[in-house]
Design a protein around this motif. Sequence first.
Motif, PDB file in Angstrom:
ATOM      1  N   LEU A 288      14.498  32.657  59.005  1.00 11.33           N
ATOM      2  CA  LEU A 288      13.983  33.438  60.130  1.00 11.33           C
ATOM      3  C   LEU A 288      12.460  33.376  60.220  1.00 11.33           C
ATOM      4  CD1 LEU A 288      16.432  36.477  60.227  1.00 11.33           C
ATOM      5  CD2 LEU A 288      16.318  34.489  61.762  1.00 11.33           C
ATOM      6  N   VAL A 289      11.787  33.169  59.093  1.00 10.01           N
ATOM      7  CA  VAL A 289      10.342  32.924  59.143  1.00 10.01           C
ATOM      8  C   VAL A 289      10.090  31.630  59.925  1.00 10.01           C
ATOM      9  CG1 VAL A 289       8.288  32.352  57.783  1.00 10.01           C
ATOM     10  CG2 VAL A 289       9.815  34.180  57.015  1.00 10.01           C
ATOM     11  N   MET A 290      10.869  30.596  59.608  1.00  7.93           N
ATOM     12  CA  MET A 290      10.736  29.331  60.320  1.00  7.93           C
ATOM     13  C   MET A 290      11.085  29.517  61.799  1.00  7.93           C
ATOM     14  SD  MET A 290      12.397  25.638  59.416  1.00  7.93           S
ATOM     15  CE  MET A 290      13.730  25.302  60.540  1.00  7.93           C
ATOM     16  N   ALA A 291      12.157  30.232  62.097  1.00  5.51           N
ATOM     17  CA  ALA A 291      12.567  30.472  63.478  1.00  5.51           C
ATOM     18  C   ALA A 291      11.470  31.215  64.239  1.00  5.51           C
ATOM     19  CB  ALA A 291      13.875  31.256  63.512  1.00  5.51           C
ATOM     20  N   GLY A 292      10.875  32.208  63.603  1.00  5.77           N
ATOM     21  CA  GLY A 292       9.788  32.948  64.244  1.00  5.77           C
ATOM     22  C   GLY A 292       8.594  32.064  64.544  1.00  5.77           C
ATOM     23  N   ALA A 293       8.253  31.200  63.607  1.00  2.35           N
ATOM     24  CA  ALA A 293       7.130  30.282  63.815  1.00  2.35           C
ATOM     25  C   ALA A 293       7.446  29.281  64.927  1.00  2.35           C
ATOM     26  CB  ALA A 293       6.801  29.554  62.511  1.00  2.35           C
ATOM     27  N   LEU A 294       8.674  28.777  64.958  1.00  2.14           N
ATOM     28  CA  LEU A 294       9.064  27.833  66.008  1.00  2.14           C
ATOM     29  C   LEU A 294       9.009  28.489  67.386  1.00  2.14           C
ATOM     30  CD1 LEU A 294      12.086  26.069  64.256  1.00  2.14           C
ATOM     31  CD2 LEU A 294       9.878  25.031  64.823  1.00  2.14           C
ATOM     32  N   ASN A 295       9.524  29.715  67.482  1.00  5.30           N
ATOM     33  CA  ASN A 295       9.485  30.435  68.758  1.00  5.30           C
ATOM     34  C   ASN A 295       8.044  30.681  69.200  1.00  5.30           C
ATOM     35  OD1 ASN A 295      12.298  30.694  69.067  1.00  5.30           O
ATOM     36  ND2 ASN A 295      12.338  32.520  67.798  1.00  5.30           N
ATOM     37  N   ALA A 296       7.205  31.078  68.256  1.00  2.00           N
ATOM     38  CA  ALA A 296       5.799  31.335  68.585  1.00  2.00           C
ATOM     39  C   ALA A 296       5.124  30.049  69.063  1.00  2.00           C
ATOM     40  CB  ALA A 296       5.060  31.916  67.376  1.00  2.00           C
ATOM     41  N   ALA A 297       5.403  28.945  68.399  1.00  3.46           N
ATOM     42  CA  ALA A 297       4.817  27.666  68.809  1.00  3.46           C
ATOM     43  C   ALA A 297       5.286  27.277  70.211  1.00  3.46           C
ATOM     44  CB  ALA A 297       5.189  26.572  67.804  1.00  3.46           C
ATOM     45  N   ALA A 298       6.557  27.497  70.502  1.00  3.38           N
ATOM     46  CA  ALA A 298       7.078  27.170  71.837  1.00  3.38           C
ATOM     47  C   ALA A 298       6.450  28.072  72.895  1.00  3.38           C
ATOM     48  CB  ALA A 298       8.598  27.304  71.848  1.00  3.38           C
ATOM     49  N   SER A 299       6.233  29.328  72.549  1.00  2.40           N
ATOM     50  CA  SER A 299       5.588  30.252  73.486  1.00  2.40           C
ATOM     51  C   SER A 299       4.168  29.789  73.797  1.00  2.40           C
ATOM     52  CB  SER A 299       5.572  31.671  72.900  1.00  2.40           C
ATOM     53  OG  SER A 299       4.939  32.561  73.779  1.00  2.40           O
ATOM     54  N   VAL A 300       3.431  29.448  72.771  1.00  6.01           N
ATOM     55  CA  VAL A 300       2.056  28.967  72.963  1.00  6.01           C
ATOM     56  C   VAL A 300       2.049  27.652  73.743  1.00  6.01           C
ATOM     57  CG1 VAL A 300       0.005  28.087  71.750  1.00  6.01           C
ATOM     58  CG2 VAL A 300       1.125  30.194  70.966  1.00  6.01           C
ATOM     59  N   ALA A 301       3.018  26.789  73.479  1.00  6.66           N
ATOM     60  CA  ALA A 301       3.105  25.522  74.212  1.00  6.66           C
ATOM     61  C   ALA A 301       3.299  25.773  75.706  1.00  6.66           C
ATOM     62  CB  ALA A 301       4.250  24.667  73.665  1.00  6.66           C
ATOM     63  N   HIS A 302       4.098  26.776  76.046  1.00  5.67           N
ATOM     64  CA  HIS A 302       4.289  27.089  77.467  1.00  5.67           C
ATOM     65  C   HIS A 302       2.992  27.599  78.105  1.00  5.67           C
ATOM     66  CE1 HIS A 302       8.525  26.443  76.722  1.00  5.67           C
ATOM     67  NE2 HIS A 302       8.687  26.415  78.033  1.00  5.67           N
ATOM     68  N   LEU A 303       2.223  28.353  77.357  1.00  9.53           N
ATOM     69  CA  LEU A 303       0.922  28.795  77.878  1.00  9.53           C
ATOM     70  C   LEU A 303      -0.019  27.598  78.064  1.00  9.53           C
ATOM     71  CD1 LEU A 303       0.430  32.036  75.749  1.00  9.53           C
ATOM     72  CD2 LEU A 303       1.230  31.860  78.132  1.00  9.53           C
ATOM     73  N   ALA A 304       0.046  26.656  77.136  1.00 13.57           N
ATOM     74  CA  ALA A 304      -0.785  25.452  77.243  1.00 13.57           C
ATOM     75  C   ALA A 304      -0.371  24.609  78.452  1.00 13.57           C
ATOM     76  CB  ALA A 304      -0.689  24.622  75.963  1.00 13.57           C
ATOM     77  N   ILE A 305       0.910  24.581  78.760  1.00  3.92           N
ATOM     78  CA  ILE A 305       1.385  23.834  79.924  1.00  3.92           C
ATOM     79  C   ILE A 305       0.775  24.413  81.195  1.00  3.92           C
ATOM     80  CG2 ILE A 305       3.431  23.398  81.356  1.00  3.92           C
ATOM     81  CD1 ILE A 305       4.971  23.109  78.629  1.00  3.92           C
ATOM     82  N   ILE A 306       0.713  25.732  81.287  1.00  2.00           N
ATOM     83  CA  ILE A 306       0.084  26.364  82.453  1.00  2.00           C
ATOM     84  C   ILE A 306      -1.366  25.899  82.563  1.00  2.00           C
ATOM     85  CG2 ILE A 306      -0.689  28.555  83.442  1.00  2.00           C
ATOM     86  CD1 ILE A 306       1.827  29.826  82.090  1.00  2.00           C
ATOM     87  N   ALA A 307      -2.074  25.950  81.445  1.00  4.68           N
ATOM     88  CA  ALA A 307      -3.484  25.545  81.438  1.00  4.68           C
ATOM     89  C   ALA A 307      -3.639  24.053  81.730  1.00  4.68           C
ATOM     90  CB  ALA A 307      -4.126  25.891  80.098  1.00  4.68           C
ATOM     91  N   GLY A 308      -2.690  23.245  81.267  1.00  5.04           N
ATOM     92  CA  GLY A 308      -2.774  21.794  81.445  1.00  5.04           C
ATOM     93  C   GLY A 308      -2.487  21.316  82.854  1.00  5.04           C
ATOM     94  N   GLY A 309      -1.768  22.135  83.604  1.00  4.25           N
ATOM     95  CA  GLY A 309      -1.529  21.786  85.003  1.00  4.25           C
ATOM     96  C   GLY A 309      -0.320  20.900  85.238  1.00  4.25           C
ATOM     97  N   PRO A 310      -0.215  20.366  86.447  1.00 13.28           N
ATOM     98  CA  PRO A 310       0.977  19.626  86.873  1.00 13.28           C
ATOM     99  C   PRO A 310       1.385  18.477  85.960  1.00 13.28           C
ATOM    100  CG  PRO A 310      -0.459  20.012  88.746  1.00 13.28           C
ATOM    101  CD  PRO A 310      -1.197  20.483  87.535  1.00 13.28           C
ATOM    102  N   ARG A 311       0.428  17.720  85.436  1.00 17.09           N
ATOM    103  CA  ARG A 311       0.795  16.583  84.560  1.00 17.09           C
ATOM    104  C   ARG A 311       1.438  17.090  83.268  1.00 17.09           C
ATOM    105  NH1 ARG A 311       0.797  13.929  88.960  1.00 17.09           N
ATOM    106  NH2 ARG A 311       2.253  15.498  88.680  1.00 17.09           N
ATOM    107  N   TRP A 312       1.007  18.243  82.799  1.00 16.80           N
ATOM    108  CA  TRP A 312       1.614  18.807  81.600  1.00 16.80           C
ATOM    109  C   TRP A 312       3.031  19.265  81.885  1.00 16.80           C
ATOM    110  CZ3 TRP A 312      -1.098  21.117  76.960  1.00 16.80           C
ATOM    111  CH2 TRP A 312      -2.241  20.389  76.643  1.00 16.80           C
TER     112      TRP A 312
END
Length: 140
Positions: free
Chosen positions: A7-31
């Motif tokens: 569950l520590v690993m699962a929590g870290a994976l979920n957090a990374a995916a959440s941050v990746a989605h925020l980065a996609i917003i910042a990265g724009g259409p190509r992201w």
Amino acid sequence: MTANPWLVMAGALNAAASVAHLAIIAGGPRWYEFFGAGPRMVSLAEQGSPKATLITLAIAGVLAVWSAYALSGAGLIPRLPLLKLALAAISAVYLLRAVGYIPALYATGVPVGVFAWISSAIVLVYAVAHILGTLQLWRT
């Protein structure tokens, strides 16, 4: 009490995916396009529509909540309500996404590209971490 490593690993994976989605917003259409968003989402992002941002923010928010549930189950943060039930549901969603995405694409006639296979494999790792961690938690 020792932290539940799955569950520590699962929590870290979920957090990374959440941050990746925020980065996609910042990265724009190509992201959006690179990370496998459908043509409609890419088009919305290209048009500067707030809808693409709001949908992606909602996904990031759900993933952040799922991270909190995993970390709660791991014993790293206080116990959240309906913990075992929530973790079982999260595990089921990830497993369904991992094994059902490609058949769903085939069924709807959408081309199945490399992204579909890679993302399904990644989500399967998420599913396994959640399932094993939830099973370990359920036994305690």
